[in-house]
Design an enzyme around this catalytic site. Structure first.
Site, PDB file in Angstrom:
ATOM      1  N   THR A  20       0.805  -1.228   0.000  1.00 47.69           N
ATOM      2  CA  THR A  20       0.000   0.000   0.000  1.00 47.69           C
ATOM      3  C   THR A  20       0.838   1.280   0.000  1.00 47.69           C
ATOM      4  O   THR A  20       1.915   1.335   0.600  1.00 47.69           O
ATOM      5  CB  THR A  20      -0.947   0.020   1.219  1.00 47.69           C
ATOM      6  OG1 THR A  20      -1.674   1.264   1.188  1.00 47.69           O
ATOM      7  CG2 THR A  20      -0.198  -0.069   2.537  1.00 47.69           C
ATOM      8  N   LYS A  71     -14.433  -4.181   0.882  1.00 51.64           N
ATOM      9  CA  LYS A  71     -15.186  -2.921   0.793  1.00 51.64           C
ATOM     10  C   LYS A  71     -16.691  -3.119   0.994  1.00 51.64           C
ATOM     11  O   LYS A  71     -17.374  -2.219   1.469  1.00 51.64           O
ATOM     12  CB  LYS A  71     -14.917  -2.223  -0.531  1.00 51.64           C
ATOM     13  CG  LYS A  71     -13.504  -1.656  -0.611  1.00 51.64           C
ATOM     14  CD  LYS A  71     -13.275  -0.890  -1.892  1.00 51.64           C
ATOM     15  CE  LYS A  71     -11.819  -0.490  -2.000  1.00 51.64           C
ATOM     16  NZ  LYS A  71     -11.513   0.330  -3.169  1.00 51.64           N
ATOM     17  N   ASP A 107     -13.753   6.654  -3.028  1.00 54.90           N
ATOM     18  CA  ASP A 107     -13.179   6.251  -4.325  1.00 54.90           C
ATOM     19  C   ASP A 107     -13.842   7.015  -5.465  1.00 54.90           C
ATOM     20  O   ASP A 107     -13.172   7.520  -6.367  1.00 54.90           O
ATOM     21  CB  ASP A 107     -13.410   4.748  -4.572  1.00 54.90           C
ATOM     22  CG  ASP A 107     -12.402   3.874  -3.829  1.00 54.90           C
ATOM     23  OD1 ASP A 107     -11.287   4.352  -3.545  1.00 54.90           O
ATOM     24  OD2 ASP A 107     -12.747   2.711  -3.536  1.00 54.90           O
ATOM     25  N   GLY A 134     -16.563  -4.289  -8.195  1.00 52.38           N
ATOM     26  CA  GLY A 134     -17.024  -3.259  -7.277  1.00 52.38           C
ATOM     27  C   GLY A 134     -16.741  -1.852  -7.775  1.00 52.38           C
ATOM     28  O   GLY A 134     -17.620  -0.979  -7.747  1.00 52.38           O
ATOM     29  N   ASN A 155     -17.198  -7.022 -19.954  1.00 56.51           N
ATOM     30  CA  ASN A 155     -16.664  -7.848 -18.857  1.00 56.51           C
ATOM     31  C   ASN A 155     -16.623  -9.313 -19.243  1.00 56.51           C
ATOM     32  O   ASN A 155     -17.474  -9.800 -19.993  1.00 56.51           O
ATOM     33  CB  ASN A 155     -17.535  -7.671 -17.605  1.00 56.51           C
ATOM     34  CG  ASN A 155     -16.836  -8.164 -16.359  1.00 56.51           C
ATOM     35  OD1 ASN A 155     -15.662  -7.857 -16.146  1.00 56.51           O
ATOM     36  ND2 ASN A 155     -17.523  -8.948 -15.539  1.00 56.51           N
ATOM     37  N   ARG A 156     -15.605 -10.005 -18.702  1.00 56.19           N
ATOM     38  CA  ARG A 156     -15.474 -11.445 -18.920  1.00 56.19           C
ATOM     39  C   ARG A 156     -16.768 -12.164 -18.536  1.00 56.19           C
ATOM     40  O   ARG A 156     -17.286 -12.983 -19.272  1.00 56.19           O
ATOM     41  CB  ARG A 156     -14.294 -11.948 -18.084  1.00 56.19           C
ATOM     42  CG  ARG A 156     -14.144 -13.435 -18.037  1.00 56.19           C
ATOM     43  CD  ARG A 156     -12.959 -13.820 -17.207  1.00 56.19           C
ATOM     44  NE  ARG A 156     -13.094 -13.478 -15.800  1.00 56.19           N
ATOM     45  CZ  ARG A 156     -12.188 -13.747 -14.865  1.00 56.19           C
ATOM     46  NH1 ARG A 156     -11.064 -14.346 -15.207  1.00 56.19           N
ATOM     47  NH2 ARG A 156     -12.389 -13.428 -13.613  1.00 56.19           N
ATOM     48  N   LEU A 228      -7.490   2.726 -13.791  1.00 45.20           N
ATOM     49  CA  LEU A 228      -7.619   2.869 -12.336  1.00 45.20           C
ATOM     50  C   LEU A 228      -6.451   2.229 -11.585  1.00 45.20           C
ATOM     51  O   LEU A 228      -6.202   2.539 -10.428  1.00 45.20           O
ATOM     52  CB  LEU A 228      -8.943   2.273 -11.847  1.00 45.20           C
ATOM     53  CG  LEU A 228     -10.202   2.878 -12.482  1.00 45.20           C
ATOM     54  CD1 LEU A 228     -11.445   2.440 -11.725  1.00 45.20           C
ATOM     55  CD2 LEU A 228     -10.144   4.395 -12.542  1.00 45.20           C
TER      56      LEU A 228
HETATM   57  P1  NAP Z   1     -13.141  -6.645  -8.315  1.00 46.29           P
HETATM   58  O1  NAP Z   1     -14.459  -6.287  -7.726  1.00 46.29           O
HETATM   59  O2  NAP Z   1     -12.444  -7.873  -7.861  1.00 46.29           O
HETATM   60  O3  NAP Z   1     -13.374  -6.746  -9.929  1.00 46.29           O
HETATM   61  C1  NAP Z   1     -12.350  -7.231 -10.752  1.00 46.29           C
HETATM   62  C2  NAP Z   1     -12.710  -7.049 -12.221  1.00 46.29           C
HETATM   63  O4  NAP Z   1     -11.607  -7.512 -12.995  1.00 46.29           O
HETATM   64  C3  NAP Z   1     -13.922  -7.857 -12.676  1.00 46.29           C
HETATM   65  O5  NAP Z   1     -14.579  -7.177 -13.712  1.00 46.29           O
HETATM   66  C4  NAP Z   1     -13.266  -9.149 -13.192  1.00 46.29           C
HETATM   67  O6  NAP Z   1     -14.036  -9.831 -14.171  1.00 46.29           O
HETATM   68  C5  NAP Z   1     -12.046  -8.578 -13.861  1.00 46.29           C
HETATM   69  N1  NAP Z   1     -11.003  -9.588 -13.959  1.00 46.29           N
HETATM   70  C6  NAP Z   1     -10.173 -10.020 -12.974  1.00 46.29           C
HETATM   71  N2  NAP Z   1      -9.348 -10.987 -13.447  1.00 46.29           N
HETATM   72  C7  NAP Z   1      -9.663 -11.149 -14.763  1.00 46.29           C
HETATM   73  C8  NAP Z   1      -9.164 -11.983 -15.802  1.00 46.29           C
HETATM   74  N3  NAP Z   1      -8.169 -12.846 -15.591  1.00 46.29           N
HETATM   75  N4  NAP Z   1      -9.717 -11.887 -17.027  1.00 46.29           N
HETATM   76  C9  NAP Z   1     -10.728 -11.011 -17.278  1.00 46.29           C
HETATM   77  N5  NAP Z   1     -11.247 -10.193 -16.342  1.00 46.29           N
HETATM   78  C10 NAP Z   1     -10.723 -10.261 -15.089  1.00 46.29           C
HETATM   79  O7  NAP Z   1     -12.075  -5.465  -8.154  1.00 46.29           O
HETATM   80  P2  NAP Z   1     -12.361  -3.909  -7.882  1.00 46.29           P
HETATM   81  O8  NAP Z   1     -12.399  -3.677  -6.425  1.00 46.29           O
HETATM   82  O9  NAP Z   1     -13.518  -3.497  -8.732  1.00 46.29           O
HETATM   83  O10 NAP Z   1     -11.004  -3.227  -8.420  1.00 46.29           O
HETATM   84  C11 NAP Z   1     -10.743  -3.116  -9.827  1.00 46.29           C
HETATM   85  C12 NAP Z   1      -9.463  -2.336 -10.077  1.00 46.29           C
HETATM   86  O11 NAP Z   1      -9.585  -0.985  -9.630  1.00 46.29           O
HETATM   87  C13 NAP Z   1      -8.239  -2.909  -9.345  1.00 46.29           C
HETATM   88  O12 NAP Z   1      -7.224  -3.073 -10.304  1.00 46.29           O
HETATM   89  C14 NAP Z   1      -7.830  -1.841  -8.360  1.00 46.29           C
HETATM   90  O13 NAP Z   1      -6.430  -1.733  -8.247  1.00 46.29           O
HETATM   91  C15 NAP Z   1      -8.389  -0.575  -9.004  1.00 46.29           C
HETATM   92  N6  NAP Z   1      -8.664   0.466  -7.974  1.00 46.29           N
HETATM   93  C16 NAP Z   1      -7.938   1.604  -7.994  1.00 46.29           C
HETATM   94  C17 NAP Z   1      -8.167   2.602  -7.038  1.00 46.29           C
HETATM   95  C18 NAP Z   1      -7.358   3.865  -7.071  1.00 46.29           C
HETATM   96  O14 NAP Z   1      -7.456   4.645  -6.115  1.00 46.29           O
HETATM   97  N7  NAP Z   1      -6.607   4.128  -8.103  1.00 46.29           N
HETATM   98  C19 NAP Z   1      -9.155   2.428  -6.068  1.00 46.29           C
HETATM   99  C20 NAP Z   1      -9.888   1.254  -6.082  1.00 46.29           C
HETATM  100  C21 NAP Z   1      -9.624   0.262  -7.036  1.00 46.29           C
HETATM  101  P3  NAP Z   1     -15.145 -10.959 -13.715  1.00 46.29           P
HETATM  102  O15 NAP Z   1     -16.341 -10.154 -13.270  1.00 46.29           O
HETATM  103  O16 NAP Z   1     -15.378 -11.741 -14.941  1.00 46.29           O
HETATM  104  O17 NAP Z   1     -14.528 -11.742 -12.605  1.00 46.29           O
END
Ligand code: NAP
Length: 307
Positions: A20, A71, A107, A134, A155-156, A228
Site C-alpha cells: 500500500t 469494501k 473512491d 465493485g 466484462n469477462r 484505475l
Molecule cells: P473486483 O471487484 O475484484 O473486480 C475485478 C474485475 O476484474 C472484474 O470485472 C473481473 O471480471 C475482472 N477480472 C479479474 N481478473 C480477470 C481476468 N483474468 N480476465 C478477465 N477479467 C478479469 O475489483 P475492484 O475492487 O472493482 O477493483 C478493480 C481495479 O480498480 C483494481 O485493479 C484496483 O487496483 C483498481 N482500484 C484503484 C483505485 C485507485 O485509487 N486508483 C481504487 C480502487 C480500485 P469478472 O467479473 O469476470 O470476474
C-alpha cells in the site's frame, strides 16, 4: 515521527496490504498539519473482518480505510452508512462516530476529482467501462450521474455487466447503459470515439503484461483511456491507448484524492492544491517514480517503478 499517549491512529483494513501507498498519503498530511496521528496498515484474514472493525473501534482508532477484498464485507458492522456509499454498495473509509464507525465511499469522488484535474470530460461523451466488479459499478454510476451519453460495460462475466447496466437503466428510466463480452467490441459503432475507463485487475503488478482487450482495433476507437490501476504507473492498457492515438491517464491521482477526502473526513482539515501536490510527489517518490506536478494535464510518463 514521535508517538506518545495522545497519538491517534488511523488504519487500513485489507488483505494483502503490504504494497500500500496509503501510509505515505496520511503520514505526510499528518506531518504537514503537525497532527499527532499515525496511519498503519492492518492485514486482516477473511473470517476476522467483523472482529477487525469492532476491535478498531474498541482500540479508539480515529478511522480506517478499507481495501480489497472487504469494501462490501465491512458494511454490516458499521453504525451508519453515508447515502453515496450505500448507493455504490462499497465503503472504503470508516469514520469514528459515537457507538461505532460511519462508512463512506471516497473512491468515486476521488476518481471524479482526478478526472476533472486531468481535463477529462464526461458530460455528453460515449463511455466504455472495462470490468464489472465493485469499482466498475461505482465508475458506471459516476459516468451516468455526470451526464455520459451512453455507457457500455465490457466484462469477462457478461451477467455482472448486464446487472450493472440494468441498474443504471432503472435509475435513468431509459436505455443509457448496455453490456457486452470483451470479444464483441467489433459490434460497437465504427464511427464513434469513446472515453474508456479500465476497471479490471488486469495489468496490475506483478502481472503487468495483462489487458482485457489486446486488439489495436479496439484502441483506435478510444480518444481517452482512464486507468484505475496505479502500479505500474503505465499499464499495458495505457500503452495501447497511446500507441493508437489516444491520451491515457493512470490511477495514482485517484488514489491521492480518495485518500485526501478520507483524511478530511477524519480530521476536519482542508487540503489545498499546494499540499495535494506535495503529497502526490511523496507518493511518486515512494513508488520509485520521478515526481511530476499534480496539476499536469499530461499523462504520467514516469518510468522505473519499484514495486
Ligand atoms: P473486483 O471487484 O475484484 O473486480 C475485478 C474485475 O476484474 C472484474 O470485472 C473481473 O471480471 C475482472 N477480472 C479479474 N481478473 C480477470 C481476468 N483474468 N480476465 C478477465 N477479467 C478479469 O475489483 P475492484 O475492487 O472493482 O477493483 C478493480 C481495479 O480498480 C483494481 O485493479 C484496483 O487496483 C483498481 N482500484 C484503484 C483505485 C485507485 O485509487 N486508483 C481504487 C480502487 C480500485 P469478472 O467479473 O469476470 O470476474
Amino acid at each position: 515521527m514521535k508517538t506518545d499517549g495522545y497519538t491517534r491512529i488511523c488504519g487500513l483494513i485489507g488483505n494483502p496490504v503490504e504494497h500500500t501507498v496509503s501510509p505515505v498519503i496520511h503520514n505526510t498530511l499528518a506531518d504537514a498539519f503537525a497532527l499527532n496521528l499515525v496511519y498503519v496498515p492492518f492485514r486482516v484474514e477473511q473470517e476476522r473482518v467483523e472482529e477487525a472493525v469492532r476491535g478498531a473501534y474498541a482500540l479508539n482508532l480515529l478511522g480506517c480505510n478499507v481495501t480489497v477484498p472487504y469494501k462490501s464485507r465491512v458494511m454490516p458492522y458499521l453504525k451508519e452508512i453515508d447515502p453515496l456509499a450505500e448507493r455504490i454498495g462499497a465503503v472504503n473509509t470508516l469514520v469514528r462516530i459515537p457507538g461505532g464507525f460511519k462508512g463512506y465511499n471516497t473512491d468515486m469522488p476521488g476518481l471524479y476529482r482526478a478526472m476533472c484535474e486531468d481535463g477529462v470530460e464526461i458530460a455528453g461523451k460515449k463511455a466504455l467501462v472495462l470490468g464489472a466488479g465493485g469499482v466498475a459499478r461505482a465508475v458506471a454510476l459516476l459516468l451516468w450521474e455526470k451526464g455520459a451519453e451512453s455507457i457500455t460495460l465490457l466484462n469477462r462475466t457478461l451477467e455482472k455487466a448486464e446487472r450493472i447496466a440494468g441498474e443504471i437503466n432503472g435509475l435513468a428510466g431509459r436505455p443509457v447503459a448496455d453490456a457486452m463480452e470483451p470479444g464483441a467490441f467489433a459490434s460497437l459503432p465504427a464511427d464513434v470515439e469513446y472515453l474508456a475507463v479500465q476497471a479490471t485487475n488486469l495489468g496490475m503488478f506483478p502481472d503487468t503484461e495483462g489487458a482485457l482487450i489486446e486488439d489495436p482495433a479496439f484502441y483506435r476507437r478510444i480518444h481517452t483511456g482512464y486507468e484505475l490501476i496505479f502500479n505500474p504507473s503505465r499499464t499495458k492498457f495505457m500503452k495501447l491507448v497511446e500507441e493508437n492515438g489516444g491520451r491515457a491517464f493512470g490511477g495514482l491521482k485517484m488514489l491521492l484524492y480518495q485518500g485526501i477526502i478520507a483524511f478530511e473526513l477524519w480530521t476536519g482539515k482542508k487540503i489545498d492544491a499546494a499540499l495535494a501536490a506535495e503529497v502526490y510527489a511523496e507518493m511518486q517518490k515512494a513508488m520509485g517514480l520521478k515526481p511530476q506536478g499534480v496539476m499536469a494535464l499530461e499523462p504520467q510518463k514516469a518510468m522505473g517503478l519499484e514495486p
